[in-house]
Design an enzyme around this catalytic site. Sequence first.
Site, PDB file in Angstrom:
ATOM      1  N   GLY A 154       3.792  -6.274  -5.188  1.00 14.34           N
ATOM      2  CA  GLY A 154       2.545  -5.841  -6.099  1.00 14.34           C
ATOM      3  C   GLY A 154       2.442  -4.379  -6.293  1.00 14.34           C
TER       4      GLY A 154
ATOM      5  N   LEU B 234       6.006  -0.242  -7.581  1.00 17.27           N
ATOM      6  CA  LEU B 234       6.101  -1.592  -7.060  1.00 17.27           C
ATOM      7  C   LEU B 234       6.291  -1.511  -5.562  1.00 17.27           C
ATOM      8  CD1 LEU B 234       6.029  -4.811  -7.551  1.00 17.27           C
ATOM      9  CD2 LEU B 234       8.435  -4.742  -7.783  1.00 17.27           C
ATOM     10  N   HIS B 235       5.327  -2.140  -4.845  1.00 19.30           N
ATOM     11  CA  HIS B 235       5.455  -2.374  -3.346  1.00 19.30           C
ATOM     12  C   HIS B 235       6.299  -3.477  -3.123  1.00 19.30           C
ATOM     13  CE1 HIS B 235       3.022   0.943  -1.737  1.00 19.30           C
ATOM     14  NE2 HIS B 235       2.163   0.713  -3.021  1.00 19.30           N
ATOM     15  N   CYS B 236       7.491  -3.549  -2.550  1.00 14.30           N
ATOM     16  CA  CYS B 236       8.358  -4.784  -2.268  1.00 14.30           C
ATOM     17  C   CYS B 236       8.085  -4.760  -0.528  1.00 14.30           C
ATOM     18  CB  CYS B 236       9.744  -4.580  -2.730  1.00 14.30           C
ATOM     19  SG  CYS B 236       9.850  -4.062  -4.169  1.00 14.30           S
TER      20      CYS B 236
END
Length: 147
Positions: free
Chosen positions: A90, A104-106
């Site tokens: 997200g 985008l944070h993964c």
Amino acid sequence: MAGGSSPCIFCQIASSSTSTTLLHNDEKVVAFQDINPSAFRHYLVIPKQHIPTVRNLQRRADDYSLVSHMLNVGQMLLNRDAPQTVYRFGFHQPPMNSVNHLHLHCLALPFIPRWRQIKYTPLGPVGFIEADKLLKKLKPLTPNLSF
């Protein structure tokens, strides 16, 4: 730098102007480890083009395609590096974003330390938005072709 402004650190990373190790590099995006990880694995996927935040994205094919590609890259990296783990993908929404360059944070869970999960919990219009929810907002409307 003159005028008191400094160049965007993520633009510098995207153009390979830093010593940051890239986990992925293609024509649209780059990916690298978060400098301050909040989970077992914490990667960032950023577009090479400077886009300040999710609020600069619109319901159009180009933006939908970019975010979809960012998510695919993040999923591929976490599937490779942290298989059989729970993932979260997200974006932080202003004013909660720390860098004004779309990223985008993964996250491959668990959160480390556990309290950091608060930063990655959807909180409405100013919190964290999960990638799949953003994609639903960006998906272009298909014209009704019935006659």
